[in-house]
Write an enzyme that holds these catalytic residues in place. Structure first.
Site, PDB file in Angstrom:
ATOM      1  N   CYS A 117      84.125 -45.553 -53.134  1.00 25.01           N
ATOM      2  CA  CYS A 117      83.549 -46.621 -53.930  1.00 25.01           C
ATOM      3  C   CYS A 117      83.659 -46.464 -55.437  1.00 25.01           C
ATOM      4  O   CYS A 117      83.960 -45.402 -55.944  1.00 25.01           O
ATOM      5  CB  CYS A 117      82.056 -46.779 -53.644  1.00 25.01           C
ATOM      6  SG  CYS A 117      81.698 -46.922 -51.931  1.00 25.01           S
ATOM      7  N   GLY A 175      88.227 -49.003 -54.308  1.00 24.63           N
ATOM      8  CA  GLY A 175      87.796 -49.604 -53.051  1.00 24.63           C
ATOM      9  C   GLY A 175      88.254 -51.039 -52.953  1.00 24.63           C
ATOM     10  O   GLY A 175      88.008 -51.825 -53.868  1.00 24.63           O
ATOM     11  N   ASN A 208      78.155 -44.456 -54.947  1.00 20.95           N
ATOM     12  CA  ASN A 208      79.471 -43.849 -54.741  1.00 20.95           C
ATOM     13  C   ASN A 208      79.268 -42.423 -54.257  1.00 20.95           C
ATOM     14  O   ASN A 208      78.584 -41.647 -54.929  1.00 20.95           O
ATOM     15  CB  ASN A 208      80.256 -43.864 -56.068  1.00 20.95           C
ATOM     16  CG  ASN A 208      81.578 -43.111 -55.999  1.00 20.95           C
ATOM     17  OD1 ASN A 208      82.039 -42.578 -56.985  1.00 20.95           O
ATOM     18  ND2 ASN A 208      82.197 -43.065 -54.838  1.00 20.95           N
ATOM     19  N   GLY A 209      79.861 -42.095 -53.101  1.00 15.00           N
ATOM     20  CA  GLY A 209      79.737 -40.735 -52.572  1.00 15.00           C
ATOM     21  C   GLY A 209      79.304 -40.759 -51.122  1.00 15.00           C
ATOM     22  O   GLY A 209      79.240 -41.822 -50.497  1.00 15.00           O
ATOM     23  N   CYS A 259      84.574 -33.430 -58.109  1.00 19.79           N
ATOM     24  CA  CYS A 259      85.703 -33.466 -57.171  1.00 19.79           C
ATOM     25  C   CYS A 259      87.009 -33.341 -57.959  1.00 19.79           C
ATOM     26  O   CYS A 259      87.366 -34.215 -58.739  1.00 19.79           O
ATOM     27  CB  CYS A 259      85.673 -34.800 -56.420  1.00 19.79           C
ATOM     28  SG  CYS A 259      87.187 -35.146 -55.508  1.00 19.79           S
ATOM     29  N   TYR A 289      94.269 -37.745 -57.886  1.00 21.57           N
ATOM     30  CA  TYR A 289      94.609 -38.947 -57.121  1.00 21.57           C
ATOM     31  C   TYR A 289      93.731 -40.174 -57.398  1.00 21.57           C
ATOM     32  O   TYR A 289      94.241 -41.251 -57.641  1.00 21.57           O
ATOM     33  CB  TYR A 289      94.547 -38.608 -55.626  1.00 21.57           C
ATOM     34  CG  TYR A 289      94.880 -39.750 -54.713  1.00 21.57           C
ATOM     35  CD1 TYR A 289      96.205 -40.083 -54.437  1.00 21.57           C
ATOM     36  CD2 TYR A 289      93.882 -40.510 -54.126  1.00 21.57           C
ATOM     37  CE1 TYR A 289      96.522 -41.139 -53.600  1.00 21.57           C
ATOM     38  CE2 TYR A 289      94.184 -41.574 -53.282  1.00 21.57           C
ATOM     39  CZ  TYR A 289      95.500 -41.879 -53.018  1.00 21.57           C
ATOM     40  OH  TYR A 289      95.803 -42.931 -52.197  1.00 21.57           O
ATOM     41  N   SER A 325     100.263 -42.437 -58.071  1.00 22.89           N
ATOM     42  CA  SER A 325      99.656 -41.228 -58.628  1.00 22.89           C
ATOM     43  C   SER A 325     100.615 -40.056 -58.754  1.00 22.89           C
ATOM     44  O   SER A 325     100.290 -39.057 -59.380  1.00 22.89           O
ATOM     45  CB  SER A 325      98.411 -40.833 -57.836  1.00 22.89           C
ATOM     46  OG  SER A 325      98.669 -40.970 -56.479  1.00 22.89           O
ATOM     47  N   ASP A 367     104.881 -35.962 -55.370  1.00 23.20           N
ATOM     48  CA  ASP A 367     103.820 -36.808 -54.798  1.00 23.20           C
ATOM     49  C   ASP A 367     102.500 -36.052 -54.915  1.00 23.20           C
ATOM     50  O   ASP A 367     102.491 -34.853 -55.205  1.00 23.20           O
ATOM     51  CB  ASP A 367     104.139 -37.154 -53.340  1.00 23.20           C
ATOM     52  CG  ASP A 367     103.432 -38.419 -52.874  1.00 23.20           C
ATOM     53  OD1 ASP A 367     102.608 -38.967 -53.633  1.00 23.20           O
ATOM     54  OD2 ASP A 367     103.697 -38.860 -51.741  1.00 23.20           O
ATOM     55  N   ASP A 368     101.379 -36.763 -54.683  1.00 24.82           N
ATOM     56  CA  ASP A 368     100.077 -36.149 -54.935  1.00 24.82           C
ATOM     57  C   ASP A 368      99.527 -35.347 -53.766  1.00 24.82           C
ATOM     58  O   ASP A 368      98.659 -34.498 -53.950  1.00 24.82           O
ATOM     59  CB  ASP A 368      99.055 -37.225 -55.336  1.00 24.82           C
ATOM     60  CG  ASP A 368      99.044 -38.353 -54.353  1.00 24.82           C
ATOM     61  OD1 ASP A 368      98.575 -38.157 -53.228  1.00 24.82           O
ATOM     62  OD2 ASP A 368      99.530 -39.446 -54.692  1.00 24.82           O
ATOM     63  N   CYS A 377      86.746 -33.574 -46.143  1.00 27.94           N
ATOM     64  CA  CYS A 377      85.802 -33.760 -47.254  1.00 27.94           C
ATOM     65  C   CYS A 377      84.516 -34.348 -46.688  1.00 27.94           C
ATOM     66  O   CYS A 377      84.564 -35.242 -45.850  1.00 27.94           O
ATOM     67  CB  CYS A 377      86.386 -34.721 -48.280  1.00 27.94           C
ATOM     68  SG  CYS A 377      85.211 -35.149 -49.588  1.00 27.94           S
ATOM     69  N   CYS A 406      84.552 -29.071 -57.358  1.00 31.01           N
ATOM     70  CA  CYS A 406      84.609 -28.896 -55.908  1.00 31.01           C
ATOM     71  C   CYS A 406      86.086 -28.859 -55.551  1.00 31.01           C
ATOM     72  O   CYS A 406      86.864 -29.681 -56.033  1.00 31.01           O
ATOM     73  CB  CYS A 406      83.931 -30.059 -55.190  1.00 31.01           C
ATOM     74  SG  CYS A 406      84.214 -30.010 -53.398  1.00 31.01           S
ATOM     75  N   CYS A 458      88.215 -29.148 -49.882  1.00 31.40           N
ATOM     76  CA  CYS A 458      89.243 -29.551 -48.916  1.00 31.40           C
ATOM     77  C   CYS A 458      90.492 -28.677 -49.039  1.00 31.40           C
ATOM     78  O   CYS A 458      91.326 -28.668 -48.139  1.00 31.40           O
ATOM     79  CB  CYS A 458      89.594 -31.027 -49.088  1.00 31.40           C
ATOM     80  SG  CYS A 458      89.952 -31.467 -50.790  1.00 31.40           S
TER      81      CYS A 458
HETATM   82  S1  SF4 Z   1      86.159 -31.683 -50.589  1.00 28.85           S
HETATM   83 FE1  SF4 Z   1      88.030 -32.275 -51.744  1.00 28.85          FE
HETATM   84  S2  SF4 Z   1      88.034 -34.524 -51.863  1.00 28.85           S
HETATM   85 FE2  SF4 Z   1      85.959 -33.843 -51.241  1.00 28.85          FE
HETATM   86  S3  SF4 Z   1      84.777 -33.719 -53.133  1.00 28.85           S
HETATM   87 FE3  SF4 Z   1      85.598 -31.680 -52.755  1.00 28.85          FE
HETATM   88  S4  SF4 Z   1      87.602 -31.654 -53.832  1.00 28.85           S
HETATM   89 FE4  SF4 Z   1      86.953 -33.794 -53.666  1.00 28.85          FE
END
Ligand code: SF4
Length: 466
Positions: free
Chosen positions: A18, A45, A119-120, A255, A261, A302, A364-365, A401, A452, A455
């Site tokens: 979002c 979104g 958002n989240g 993130c 991206y 991206s 590519d991303d 994620c 973060c 992933c």
């Molecule tokens: S897990 Fe990956 S996509 Fe999710 S918030 Fe963390 S860095 Fe971002």
């Protein structure tokens, strides 16, 4: 992930859930400004959108599935006039496309009305939902936003102000939430204590603006003032701005994939230009894995900035390798598995005049399942590229994620089951390199925040066992 969301992800790449926009302006016209702000956030979104406005303590709201341009017309916007507004664009990973899950989420309760945009993704949401349901709550949607609105309304019954209620509710929630809450008198912005998702504040004359990304504040003619700190709550009442920092715990886990991206390249997040971060990723990749080649191309959109960075660092000319069909949208129909390849060809075509007879570095991303990537490499080969060296401006995805990005489960992530060499062979690339974790940590040197990277490393800032 539900089948519909999975199909969309396979066809259109990764999505986040979002974008939010909000404004207080005594001059009115807030719904119109929000409409333009949402346009600037449409990349976050495309499934549904909505705006709620407040006029003399009267709340009105309109939301529906579709793009901002499809959902709103002049007449609808005029009906939403007011001196405060909040808006939302949504990409649905669950309950895809359902009208009732569109935001803003509006409620009426004994203390008045609330409109919430979010958002989240919350963590441990099933447990929380059950707790509320055992206390008598009846939910109409499957969205986290309704839970958040309910939590705020519950707290408001036991405290003296709506901002105090937001603060108390936010201290009990776990996960990613960048929120805007509109009560009859106040516009409140709130960021989770970990700071997963961006949320910034700006001004336009005496008007106060909030948006997921700085590009939206600039798109409506405003100036970005600052990012909210993780855990911070900012309250606007009659143009007076106050900050509550009770939930600020000194944590910071933005993130990192926002830079790679999600965010628009013209946005600045935590002091770091997104465009420059992507260029840096390309430069770092060029140093990490040089290759002899004639041309560097980016996969739109991206991959383009990272390709430019790779080209600048390597000295290999940058070219336009692909033409993207900008008119393929959300409603594009791909009825069966066999037409997936066709979908890629409709979206993207390789530019023969640019790539024929050349050794091409393609940037590519990300690679999720690997299927789209191999089709894109194939497009370049069909257009006459003699070699295709794939460079990915992110490390391999090895884990899902839990904070609002629809990265699939491990069983569907190609990097969980195959070595680099195997993926190289499966995608048909002459060579393949992902950005290393060490370099990931260097792509946003100007960012005044922590990250973060769960992933990519499987180490999340909070426990996700639930
Ligand atoms: S897990 Fe990956 S996509 Fe999710 S918030 Fe963390 S860095 Fe971002």
């Amino acid at each position: 992930m539900e089948p519909e969301a999975q199909r969309k992800q396979e066809e259109w790449g990764l999505h986040e859930e979002c974008g939010v926009f909000g404004i207080w302006d005594s001059k009115g016209g807030c719904a119109q400004t929000t409409y333009y702000g949402l346009y600037a956030l449409q990349h976050r979104g495309q499934e549904a959108c909505g705006i709620a406005a407040m006029n003399n303590r009267e709340q009105s709201c309109y939301k529906d599935v579709g793009l901002v341009s499809e959902v709103f017309d002049r007449e609808r916007l005029e009906r939403l006039n007011g001196t405060m507004a909040v808006g939302h664009v949504r990409y649905a990973t669950t309950g895809a496309g359902e009208r009732e899950n569109a935001q803003p989420l509006t409620i009426k309760y004994v203390k008045g009305t609330l409109a919430v945009v979010h958002n989240g993704n919350l963590v441990g949401v099933d447990k929380l939902r059950r707790e509320f349901e055992y206390k008598g709550a009846i939910f109409h949607t499957s969205s986290d936003s309704e839970l958040i609105a309910y939590a705020i309304a519950q707290e408001r019954l036991h405290c003296g102000s709506v901002e105090e209620a937001v603060c108390r509710a936010a201290s009990k929630l776990k996960g990613a939430f960048s929120l805007l809450v509109m009560s009859p008198e106040k516009l409140i912005a709130c960021r989770d204590p970990w700071g997963f998702r961006p949320l910034c504040m700006g001004r336009k004359g005496e008007a106060v603006l909030f948006a997921s990304e700085s590009c939206a504040i600039e798109a409506v003619g405003g100036q970005v003032e600052r990012e909210l700190d993780p855990g911070e709550i900012v309250v606007v009442r009659e143009g007076k701005v106050t900050s509550i920092r009770d939930n600020c715990r000194g944590l910071s886990h933005m993130c990192i994939f926002e830079y790679i991206y999600f965010a628009r390249p013209d946005s600045v997040i935590a002091g770091q230009s997104v465009h420059r971060a992507r260029m840096n990723a390309g430069r770092l990749l060029a140093r990490q894995k040089p290759v002899e080649a004639d041309l560097v191309v980016g996969v739109p959109d991206s991959g383009l900035d990272a390709a430019r960075g790779y080209a600048l660092e390597s000295g290999i000319p940058l070219g336009m390798g692909f033409v993207k069909n900008r008119y393929v949208g959300r409603t594009f129909i791909t009825p069966d598995q066999s037409s997936r390849e066709q979908a890629v060809r409709i979206k993207l075509s390789a530019l023969r005049s640019e790539v024929e007879g050349k050794r091409v570095v393609m940037v590519d991303d990300s690679i999720v399942r690997g299927t789209t990537c191999s089709q894109i490499i194939n497009l370049l080969r069909e257009a006459g590229a003699t070699q295709v060296h794939m460079r990915v401006s992110a490390p391999p995805f090895i884990s899902p994620c839990y904070f609002g990005t629809d990265i699939p489960d491990k069983e569907k992530l190609i990097a969980c089951h195959h070595s680099l060499e195997e993926i190289e062979a499966m995608t048909g690339a002459d060579s393949l390199e992902y950005l290393s974790i060490a370099n990931l940590r260097h792509l946003a040197p100007d960012a005044k925040c922590g990250f973060c990277e769960g992933c990519f490393t499987e180490h999340y800032p909070i426990s996700v066992e639930e």
